[in-house]
Scaffold this motif. Structure first.
Motif, PDB file in Angstrom:
ATOM      1  N   LYS A   1       0.837  -1.206   0.000  1.00  0.00           N
ATOM      2  CA  LYS A   1       0.000   0.000   0.000  1.00  0.00           C
ATOM      3  C   LYS A   1       0.868   1.250   0.000  1.00  0.00           C
ATOM      4  O   LYS A   1       0.571   2.240  -0.677  1.00  0.00           O
ATOM      5  CB  LYS A   1      -0.897   0.007   1.236  1.00  0.00           C
ATOM      6  CG  LYS A   1      -2.212  -0.690   0.990  1.00  0.00           C
ATOM      7  CD  LYS A   1      -3.222  -0.312   2.042  1.00  0.00           C
ATOM      8  CE  LYS A   1      -4.587  -0.852   1.630  1.00  0.00           C
ATOM      9  NZ  LYS A   1      -5.514  -0.986   2.676  1.00  0.00           N
ATOM     10  N   ALA A   2       1.944   1.203   0.783  1.00  0.00           N
ATOM     11  CA  ALA A   2       2.822   2.380   0.905  1.00  0.00           C
ATOM     12  C   ALA A   2       3.494   2.697  -0.430  1.00  0.00           C
ATOM     13  O   ALA A   2       3.580   3.860  -0.830  1.00  0.00           O
ATOM     14  CB  ALA A   2       3.871   2.120   1.989  1.00  0.00           C
ATOM     15  N   ASP A   3       3.956   1.654  -1.126  1.00  0.00           N
ATOM     16  CA  ASP A   3       4.601   1.878  -2.426  1.00  0.00           C
ATOM     17  C   ASP A   3       3.601   2.430  -3.434  1.00  0.00           C
ATOM     18  O   ASP A   3       3.901   3.336  -4.208  1.00  0.00           O
ATOM     19  CB  ASP A   3       5.202   0.579  -2.972  1.00  0.00           C
ATOM     20  CG  ASP A   3       6.477   0.203  -2.241  1.00  0.00           C
ATOM     21  OD1 ASP A   3       7.048   1.101  -1.584  1.00  0.00           O
ATOM     22  OD2 ASP A   3       6.883  -0.970  -2.309  1.00  0.00           O
ATOM     23  N   LEU A   4       2.388   1.838  -3.394  1.00  0.00           N
ATOM     24  CA  LEU A   4       1.359   2.256  -4.345  1.00  0.00           C
ATOM     25  C   LEU A   4       0.986   3.731  -4.140  1.00  0.00           C
ATOM     26  O   LEU A   4       0.746   4.461  -5.109  1.00  0.00           O
ATOM     27  CB  LEU A   4       0.123   1.362  -4.164  1.00  0.00           C
ATOM     28  CG  LEU A   4      -0.658   0.988  -5.416  1.00  0.00           C
ATOM     29  CD1 LEU A   4       0.238   0.488  -6.541  1.00  0.00           C
ATOM     30  CD2 LEU A   4      -1.703  -0.057  -5.084  1.00  0.00           C
ATOM     31  N   ALA A   5       0.983   4.162  -2.875  1.00  0.00           N
ATOM     32  CA  ALA A   5       0.602   5.549  -2.581  1.00  0.00           C
ATOM     33  C   ALA A   5       1.609   6.549  -3.140  1.00  0.00           C
ATOM     34  O   ALA A   5       1.291   7.717  -3.328  1.00  0.00           O
ATOM     35  CB  ALA A   5       0.476   5.735  -1.070  1.00  0.00           C
ATOM     36  N   ARG A   6       2.833   6.096  -3.385  1.00  0.00           N
ATOM     37  CA  ARG A   6       3.840   6.986  -3.988  1.00  0.00           C
ATOM     38  C   ARG A   6       3.812   6.915  -5.504  1.00  0.00           C
ATOM     39  O   ARG A   6       4.479   7.685  -6.183  1.00  0.00           O
ATOM     40  CB  ARG A   6       5.241   6.623  -3.500  1.00  0.00           C
ATOM     41  CG  ARG A   6       5.476   7.012  -2.063  1.00  0.00           C
ATOM     42  CD  ARG A   6       6.735   6.353  -1.547  1.00  0.00           C
ATOM     43  NE  ARG A   6       6.880   6.593  -0.124  1.00  0.00           N
ATOM     44  CZ  ARG A   6       7.857   7.300   0.398  1.00  0.00           C
ATOM     45  NH1 ARG A   6       8.779   7.830  -0.374  1.00  0.00           N
ATOM     46  NH2 ARG A   6       7.923   7.466   1.697  1.00  0.00           N
ATOM     47  N   LEU A   7       3.074   5.945  -6.031  1.00  0.00           N
ATOM     48  CA  LEU A   7       3.033   5.762  -7.486  1.00  0.00           C
ATOM     49  C   LEU A   7       1.717   6.204  -8.116  1.00  0.00           C
ATOM     50  O   LEU A   7       1.690   6.696  -9.247  1.00  0.00           O
ATOM     51  CB  LEU A   7       3.258   4.275  -7.830  1.00  0.00           C
ATOM     52  CG  LEU A   7       4.644   3.717  -7.568  1.00  0.00           C
ATOM     53  CD1 LEU A   7       4.661   2.211  -7.757  1.00  0.00           C
ATOM     54  CD2 LEU A   7       5.655   4.366  -8.507  1.00  0.00           C
ATOM     55  N   VAL A   8       0.616   5.973  -7.385  1.00  0.00           N
ATOM     56  CA  VAL A   8      -0.703   6.225  -7.982  1.00  0.00           C
ATOM     57  C   VAL A   8      -1.539   7.084  -7.043  1.00  0.00           C
ATOM     58  O   VAL A   8      -1.696   6.754  -5.867  1.00  0.00           O
ATOM     59  CB  VAL A   8      -1.458   4.889  -8.225  1.00  0.00           C
ATOM     60  CG1 VAL A   8      -2.796   5.151  -8.905  1.00  0.00           C
ATOM     61  CG2 VAL A   8      -0.625   3.918  -9.052  1.00  0.00           C
ATOM     62  N   SER A   9      -2.068   8.202  -7.548  1.00  0.00           N
ATOM     63  CA  SER A   9      -3.058   8.953  -6.774  1.00  0.00           C
ATOM     64  C   SER A   9      -4.404   8.820  -7.473  1.00  0.00           C
ATOM     65  O   SER A   9      -4.469   8.659  -8.691  1.00  0.00           O
ATOM     66  CB  SER A   9      -2.662  10.414  -6.611  1.00  0.00           C
ATOM     67  OG  SER A   9      -2.390  10.979  -7.873  1.00  0.00           O
TER      68      SER A   9
ATOM     69  N   ALA B   1      -6.451  18.820  -6.279  1.00  0.00           N
ATOM     70  CA  ALA B   1      -5.241  19.400  -5.674  1.00  0.00           C
ATOM     71  C   ALA B   1      -4.568  18.381  -4.748  1.00  0.00           C
ATOM     72  O   ALA B   1      -3.332  18.257  -4.729  1.00  0.00           O
ATOM     73  CB  ALA B   1      -5.591  20.668  -4.907  1.00  0.00           C
ATOM     74  N   LYS B   2      -5.369  17.637  -3.989  1.00  0.00           N
ATOM     75  CA  LYS B   2      -4.802  16.617  -3.080  1.00  0.00           C
ATOM     76  C   LYS B   2      -4.020  15.594  -3.896  1.00  0.00           C
ATOM     77  O   LYS B   2      -2.906  15.193  -3.514  1.00  0.00           O
ATOM     78  CB  LYS B   2      -5.928  15.951  -2.287  1.00  0.00           C
ATOM     79  CG  LYS B   2      -5.500  14.784  -1.433  1.00  0.00           C
ATOM     80  CD  LYS B   2      -6.666  14.313  -0.567  1.00  0.00           C
ATOM     81  CE  LYS B   2      -6.364  13.011   0.147  1.00  0.00           C
ATOM     82  NZ  LYS B   2      -6.523  11.826  -0.696  1.00  0.00           N
ATOM     83  N   ALA B   3      -4.594  15.167  -5.033  1.00  0.00           N
ATOM     84  CA  ALA B   3      -3.903  14.189  -5.893  1.00  0.00           C
ATOM     85  C   ALA B   3      -2.613  14.797  -6.459  1.00  0.00           C
ATOM     86  O   ALA B   3      -1.578  14.117  -6.520  1.00  0.00           O
ATOM     87  CB  ALA B   3      -4.818  13.739  -7.027  1.00  0.00           C
ATOM     88  N   LEU B   4      -2.655  16.069  -6.833  1.00  0.00           N
ATOM     89  CA  LEU B   4      -1.446  16.704  -7.383  1.00  0.00           C
ATOM     90  C   LEU B   4      -0.365  16.830  -6.303  1.00  0.00           C
ATOM     91  O   LEU B   4       0.823  16.636  -6.570  1.00  0.00           O
ATOM     92  CB  LEU B   4      -1.770  18.090  -7.962  1.00  0.00           C
ATOM     93  CG  LEU B   4      -2.728  18.099  -9.162  1.00  0.00           C
ATOM     94  CD1 LEU B   4      -2.970  19.530  -9.638  1.00  0.00           C
ATOM     95  CD2 LEU B   4      -2.181  17.252 -10.298  1.00  0.00           C
TER      96      LEU B   4
ATOM     97  N   VAL C   1       1.471   8.457 -11.642  1.00  0.00           N
ATOM     98  CA  VAL C   1       0.185   8.054 -12.235  1.00  0.00           C
ATOM     99  C   VAL C   1      -0.956   8.727 -11.468  1.00  0.00           C
ATOM    100  O   VAL C   1      -0.966   8.724 -10.240  1.00  0.00           O
ATOM    101  CB  VAL C   1      -0.008   6.514 -12.163  1.00  0.00           C
ATOM    102  CG1 VAL C   1      -1.342   6.102 -12.775  1.00  0.00           C
ATOM    103  CG2 VAL C   1       1.136   5.784 -12.845  1.00  0.00           C
ATOM    104  N   ILE C   2      -1.896   9.320 -12.210  1.00  0.00           N
ATOM    105  CA  ILE C   2      -3.090   9.908 -11.580  1.00  0.00           C
ATOM    106  C   ILE C   2      -4.321   9.319 -12.266  1.00  0.00           C
ATOM    107  O   ILE C   2      -4.423   9.341 -13.495  1.00  0.00           O
ATOM    108  CB  ILE C   2      -3.117  11.450 -11.709  1.00  0.00           C
ATOM    109  CG1 ILE C   2      -1.829  12.085 -11.188  1.00  0.00           C
ATOM    110  CG2 ILE C   2      -4.312  12.029 -10.947  1.00  0.00           C
ATOM    111  CD1 ILE C   2      -1.794  13.605 -11.312  1.00  0.00           C
ATOM    112  N   ILE C   3      -5.235   8.788 -11.443  1.00  0.00           N
ATOM    113  CA  ILE C   3      -6.472   8.206 -11.951  1.00  0.00           C
ATOM    114  C   ILE C   3      -7.635   9.043 -11.423  1.00  0.00           C
ATOM    115  O   ILE C   3      -7.724   9.286 -10.208  1.00  0.00           O
ATOM    116  CB  ILE C   3      -6.599   6.741 -11.477  1.00  0.00           C
ATOM    117  CG1 ILE C   3      -5.528   5.881 -12.166  1.00  0.00           C
ATOM    118  CG2 ILE C   3      -7.985   6.181 -11.748  1.00  0.00           C
ATOM    119  CD1 ILE C   3      -5.476   4.451 -11.690  1.00  0.00           C
ATOM    120  N   LEU C   4      -8.478   9.515 -12.318  1.00  0.00           N
ATOM    121  CA  LEU C   4      -9.575  10.387 -11.881  1.00  0.00           C
ATOM    122  C   LEU C   4     -10.906   9.923 -12.464  1.00  0.00           C
ATOM    123  O   LEU C   4     -11.016   9.708 -13.672  1.00  0.00           O
ATOM    124  CB  LEU C   4      -9.339  11.839 -12.330  1.00  0.00           C
ATOM    125  CG  LEU C   4      -7.996  12.478 -11.994  1.00  0.00           C
ATOM    126  CD1 LEU C   4      -7.105  12.497 -13.229  1.00  0.00           C
ATOM    127  CD2 LEU C   4      -8.171  13.899 -11.496  1.00  0.00           C
TER     128      LEU C   4
END
Ligand SMILES: Nc1ncnc2c1ncn2[C@@H]1O[C@H](COP(=O)(O)OP(=O)(O)OP(=O)(O)O)[C@@H](O)[C@H]1O
Length: 259
Positions: A77-85, A156-159, A165-168
């Motif tokens: 989860k920690a790694d994913l949080a640095r890769l995907v918002s 803004a939180k995602a940015l 990677v950003i998924i919206l």
């Protein structure tokens, strides 16, 4: 530009006890960095289900998702949080905090146990709010925001999370027209400037046709992928909007309503 996400024989949907509700099956596709990719499709076709599966919130029913060549399920989860918002639809659960505090939650993959912000974190939060035009509302309570302001805060939180990677999910849903255009142009600018991978769903067809680099159109259990020009030329988009009162201008990529 390089491949970031790959779908291999991916089936998505829901498990209800022993029963499975398959929303889409055998999806094979890839998403590249440096491109704005928009996911289109009618209500209920499975866009949110696909985004939630790509974000790791829902397990695939079959097949697999590769992120940077590695199975999505193998990331912590920690790694994913640095890769995907991820920006999903619906109201954020946290309402009882200020806008800048909510945006700062985007920094949690980088902060210590207490969530203390360092200079770099504060800078990232300020920059993210500036990009979406929310600086003047930084000290407002999230519960007091309009739907559009809340949507911008979540973007803004995602940015602020500064992930590649950003998924919206429908990021322009509640926005007024100028804000829709600004948000889509901002995301388009970001993929170009920073080589990020941005994948979003939308019902704003004209905006998507005019601003996306690639379109994914989900219909039935099929997924059609191409540039807006390709999907215009082969008639895919005209079929998607087919309605007796709608005129599709393939040259200008616009829609007109006959009255
Ligand atoms: N938790 C769930 N359990 C079972 N089925 C679900 C669940 N959530 C959604 N579905 C169903 O899955 C299908 C796809 O829903 P999804 O929300 O992915 O569609 P969508 O394309 O995002 O729709 P919209 O454009 O209306 O937001 C729908 O038939 C929906 O009823």
């Amino acid at each position: 530009m390089q491949e970031t996400i790959r779908l291999e024989h991916l089936s998505i949907g829901y498990k209800q006890g022993k029963a499975r509700r398959v929303v889409a099956a055998d999806l094979n596709a890839s998403i590249d960095s440096g491109r704005l990719t928009c996911l289109l499709g009618r209500n209920g076709v499975g866009k949110s289900t696909l985004l939630r599966t790509l974000a790791g919130f829902l397990p695939p029913l079959d097949g697999r998702i590769l992120l940077h060549g590695q199975s999505l399920s193998s990331y912590s989860k920690a790694d994913l949080a640095r890769l995907v918002s991820v920006v999903l639809t619906g109201k954020p659960q946290v309402q009882n905090m200020r806008v800048d505090e909510l945006v700062a939650l985007g920094r949690s993959p980088y902060t210590d146990f207490w969530g203390r912000l360092r200079t770099a974190d504060r800078r990232a939060v300020g920059e993210a709010m500036r990009l979406v035009g929310m600086e003047s509302l930084a000290h407002r309570m999230v519960s007091d925001l309009s739907d559009g302001e809340r949507q911008k805060t979540m973007i803004a939180k995602a940015l602020a999370q500064q992930t590649p990677v950003i998924i919206l999910d429908e990021p322009t849903a509640f926005l007024d027209f100028p804000s829709k255009v600004e948000t889509m142009k901002l995301l388009r600018h970001l993929v170009r400037e920073t080589d990020k991978t941005i994948f979003l769903s939308s019902h704003d067809l004209e905006l998507s046709m005019q601003l996306a680099d690639r379109l994914w159109l989900m219909s039935g259990r099929q997924l059609v992928i191409g540039t807006p020009r390709q999907l215009t030329a082969d008639g895919t988009l005209a079929r998607y909007v087919a309605h007796p009162d709608v005129r599709f201008n393939a040259e200008e990529m616009t829609l007109a309503i006959e009255v």
